[in-house]
Structure formats: C-alpha cells, structure tokens
Design a protein around this motif. Structure first.
Motif, PDB file in Angstrom:
ATOM      1  N   SER A 110      43.991  53.500  36.312  1.00 29.75           N
ATOM      2  CA  SER A 110      42.770  53.859  35.583  1.00 29.75           C
ATOM      3  C   SER A 110      42.348  55.297  35.886  1.00 29.75           C
ATOM      4  N   LYS A 111      41.474  55.789  35.027  1.00 35.46           N
ATOM      5  CA  LYS A 111      40.899  57.108  35.209  1.00 35.46           C
ATOM      6  C   LYS A 111      39.447  57.047  34.804  1.00 35.46           C
ATOM      7  N   ASN A 112      38.579  57.466  35.707  1.00 30.79           N
ATOM      8  CA  ASN A 112      37.136  57.415  35.482  1.00 30.79           C
ATOM      9  C   ASN A 112      36.659  56.007  35.131  1.00 30.79           C
ATOM     10  N   GLY A 113      37.285  55.015  35.773  1.00 32.39           N
ATOM     11  CA  GLY A 113      36.873  53.633  35.579  1.00 32.39           C
ATOM     12  C   GLY A 113      37.416  52.972  34.332  1.00 32.39           C
ATOM     13  N   VAL A 114      38.268  53.689  33.574  1.00 33.48           N
ATOM     14  CA  VAL A 114      38.850  53.135  32.346  1.00 33.48           C
ATOM     15  C   VAL A 114      40.332  52.867  32.570  1.00 33.48           C
ATOM     16  N   ASN A 116      44.149  52.501  31.967  1.00 36.93           N
ATOM     17  CA  ASN A 116      45.169  53.054  31.076  1.00 36.93           C
ATOM     18  C   ASN A 116      46.192  51.959  30.803  1.00 36.93           C
TER      19      ASN A 116
END
Length: 511
Positions: A110-114, A116
């Motif tokens: 994930s990146k910034n809580g999102v 992938n």
C-alpha cells in the motif's frame, strides 16, 4: 560464515504447575533441514513459540542467537522482521478472504493507506509459482484443498523474506500426494540456501529430507544427530523419544472376535448436504462383529468421514437411505442423542473442533458425553464428577498436573486421550474412531492402541478410519477399502498389505 544460523541456549519456560522446557539447547546450521522430534508434550511447539516471539522475552530464561545477534523478541513481528517465520499446525488463514488477501494480510502492499491491488495480485502470482500452485490469486481460501492451503501458508512466509522457516506438523492433515509435494518443495528451498526447522511425528518423512535431528523428551534436549554418513535408525530415534525400547509399534491382542454381528450397515446411500444432486456414498454394506476391529481405508475424498458421520445420528448428509442393524434389529438414529443412547460413539478426526471444549477443564470434558452418569434427579454431583475424572485420568494415563487444567493447555496426545476417555465413560458398544492417532507421537499412539485393545477385549466393537495403512494393518481384524463413495474390497488382516489396500483404494469397483 558462521557454522550456525541459530543457537538457542539454556531455554527454560514454565507455565502454572508445569515446567515445559528445562535448559534446552538447539543449534541449526545454515541451509539445512533440521528436524525437531519428541513425544506430544515434549516441548517442541513451546520451544518454537519462544523462538518466534509468541512467548516473548522475559517470559522464559536462556538466550537466542540468530545470525550471530542476540535476540530478545517481544512479539512475532520482531522475529518475522529478521526472517524467522513459523507455520503452525492449525493453519492461520481466513477462509472467506482470497489467497492474495491472506498472503499480504498485515503486510499489505500500500501507499498512503491505499492498497495497490495490481502489485498485490502480481506478487501473489509470483509467490504461488514458487510453491508450485497453479491457482488464481483471487480464489477464496475456503474453496481450495487443505494441501493447497498449506502451500499458501508457505507462500505467505516467502512474502516476508524468510530466512528460517519453521513448520509444525505440516503434513499431519495432508494425503500422501500433497505430503510428497510439500517435502519436495522443502528440498528445493534447501538447494536455494533456505534453512528450515521441521516438526513432525512421521519418521519416514524426517529421515528422507532432514540433515539433522534433535530429540526432546520431557522438556529437555536428549540428543542431536547429524544424519549425513551416520547409520541412525528409526528404532534409535523412538527409544530416544520415549526413553525405552518399543520393540513392536502395535501391542499384541488376544483373539476377541465373536461370531455374532453387532452392527451392520446395508445399502447405505448419502447425498451432499448442500448440493442435493451429488451422491457421496453409494450402497455401502459393512458389518462388525462383537470384539472386532474393522478398518476403513480410503484416499482423501473417498467418503470415510462422511460415512462415519452419517451413521452417527445422520450428522452429515441429505436424502440418506439404507438400513442400520444393531444386534440383529433395525434401528433408526434420527439425531446424535439417539445414536449415543443406542450405544454408539464417534471420535471425530478433528478433536479440537468437534471432540473437545478447549476452554473447559479436563474434568468437564471427560464427563461431557454422559452427564446423567454424574447426576441425580437432574442435579450434577460434583464429588462424583471429580471421582470419575480422576479415575479416567489414571486409567488412560492423561498427563496433566490436575483435572482442573484446561484442555487447550494439553498436548495433542493427551487431548486425544481425553476424547477417548469421554466416550469410554458413556460405555458404548460400538466406537467409530476417525483418525484416532492423527498428529500424535509414537509413544502416545502405542498407549491409544492399548486402550483400543482393552475395549475390544471387554466385548466392544470398533470401526477405525485411518490414513495410515500400517496402522490399519497392525490393528484391524478386517479392512474395508473405499473409493469414490463405494466399498471396493473387504480384506482379512492376514491378506492385507499396503500395496493391496492401495490397489483397491484407487479402483472404481471391487472384484
């Protein structure tokens, strides 16, 4: 390069009333498969929980050195961050989630809580390829087999950049083909330089793949053997495990079989409980005489457990047809209570799910199947409950400091004895034993075999289901083979061999 990747020194771990580990020492070389073996309750799983941080530093004494660094793990995340990953006997997958979701649960891409999902799916596909699974990353766990789930657990470990892989009884619930695939995978990992610790009671598997074996007994290190170039035998390992020679893996039994048939299944057919058009059992015909042990042999999916559960108060299946006869009279068990009241007992293959109330005491579990036997006018007699539990504990040699100990704190072998003891107290005539020795060591197996022999010597009759063909041949008077829900043979013990049984287990119909 150091000659050890892991060294555990002087490890001592105590629980209330029990010293689980006492001054245990373990050395593991880099790139080897190191087997850890011992009786149930010897301390194997406890030692690995200390290593992996499940039992954190300061709850035990002794030192752990991994890759030349002294480690004081406070939790499992800290050990995993260094590349130590444990796969427990009870798989820790969430059935309703996909393979990809399970593999990266708590380790999300994930990146910034999102999350992938593109990266997650691609990495999952690569990991599945490494463990030899040709599945879609978005397949749901509950829709794949147990052997495949075990490989998903290993893929999950690989996602954490594992350096030391610990497997606790990885083949206990697998059939021969899945077990073979898993062992080959471990051998491939060894060629790639990965180190593994393998806990198993299956000596043939350990001798086949292991470089070293460490034996624990009663929470202490007994011996470590280097298997390369040394003529170490299974009998030597067994003696180290149990502290005595076991000249025969199966106890002798006086001929107990009478001529009278006490239980008979005729033309028994069962359909799947959800897919009502799918027939699971086809016109099954079997019988058992008084004092007889009959075996049911079959590959996974043959219908062995389905047969046992459908007989036992129709606890499995729909559109059940056929007849049951007890002592020559037709009986109809509409539910489990009626089966029990008519002298049947069923020891499930999954003792933790169906055989025990894990949060209850040894005492409560032992008396659970016959509460009327410790009650008067519907009121529980607590003195009698204690008396019965203490008597059974002694009779079947349950190793526990107290009958008040919770069942969840006992070893697998002792848990299995509790399940057997529970049904012995209900005083059945017919006992159906489904995988009665799965996941327990050779010493505990011998004690359970003796209990089975004692029961038939008293006139009880046993229907025994097992995936271990030597066990069936060593214990049973006759063996039925089952394939695709059909009986394919009925073989006397004297005529049974692993080869003949396997032949009938894989053919469509009997001769």
């Amino acid at each position: 390069m150091s000659d050890t990747i892991l060294e555990m020194t002087g490890i001592t771990k105590e629980f209330p009333g029990v010293k689980a580990l006492e001054n245990v020492n373990l050395k593991v070389k880099p790139g080897e498969i190191h087997a850890l073996i011992g009786e149930n309750g010897a301390g194997k799983s406890t030692l690995m929980k200390v290593l992996s941080g499940v039992h954190p530093h300061e709850t035990y004494t002794g030192d752990i050195t991994f890759e030349n660094n002294l480690c004081k793990f406070k939790n499992i995340n800290e050990s995993e961050n260094l590349g130590i990953v444990i796969i427990h006997q009870e798989l820790a997958l969430i059935p309703e989630l996909t393979i990809a979701e399970n593999i990266f649960l708590g380790n999300e891409r994930s990146k910034n809580g999102v999350i992938n999902w593109y990266e997650t799916i691609n990495e999952t596909r690569e990991l599945l390829e490494k463990v030899g699974l040709k599945l879609d990353p978005q397949d749901v766990i509950k829709n794949i087999g147990v052997g495949q789930q075990q490989l998903v657990e290993i893929a999950k470990a690989l996602s954490k950049k594992v350096k030391l892989l610990i497997l606790d009884e990885p083949t206990a619930a697998l059939n021969e083909e899945d077990s073979e695939n898993l062992l080959k995978l471990l051998e491939e990992f060894r060629l790639q330089g990965m180190t593994s610790i393998l806990i198993s009671h299956k000596l043939k598997e350990l001798f086949r793949v292991s470089d070293s074996i460490t034996v624990l007994r009663d929470g202490k290190t007994i011996v470590t053997y280097d298997l390369k170039g040394n003529n170490i035998t299974e009998n030597q390992i067994i003696k180290d495990m149990v502290g005595r020679d076991l000249s025969n893996l199966f106890p002798s039994r006086e001929m107990t079989v009478k001529d009278n048939i006490v239980f008979e299944v005729k033309n028994w057919s069962v359909f799947h409980p959800i897919d009502s058009d799918r027939k699971i059992l086809h016109d099954i015909n079997i019988h058992v005489k008084q004092g007889e042990i009959i075996g049911i042999a079959g590959l996974m999916g043959a219908g062995r457990t389905e047969l046992a559960m459908s007989i036992f108060g129709k606890s499995y299946g729909k559109k059940i047809s056929g007849q049951l006869y007890k002592d020559g009279k037709e009986v109809n068990f509409k539910n489990v209570n009626q089966a029990i009241n008519n002298g049947l007992a069923y020891v499930s293959e999954d003792r933790k799910e169906y055989g025990l109330v894990l949060i209850d005491s040894v005492k409560q579990n032992l008396t659970l199947a016959n509460l009327s036997g410790i009650s008067k006018r519907g009121v529980l007699d607590k003195r009698k409950e204690v008396s019965v539990a203490e008597s059974l504990k002694t009779r079947i040699n349950i190793r526990t400091p107290s009958i008040e100990q919770k069942a969840m704190n006992l070893s697998g072998g002792n848990q299995q004895k509790i399940v057997l003891g529970k049904w012995m107290f209900s005083d059945p005539n017919i006992l159906i034993l489904d995988e009665p020795t799965r996941g327990i060591d050779v010493g505990a197996k011998f004690e359970i075999y003796k209990l089975i022999n004692e029961l038939v010597e008293k006139g009880k009759s046993i229907i025994m289901i097992s995936s271990e063909l030597p066990e069936l041949i060593g214990m049973c008077d006759r063996i039925y083979t089952l394939n695709e829900g059909r009986i394919t043979s009925n073989i006397n013990q004297a005529d049974a061999s692993q080869e003949s049984l396997m032949t009938y287990m894989t053919q469509s119909r009997g001769e």
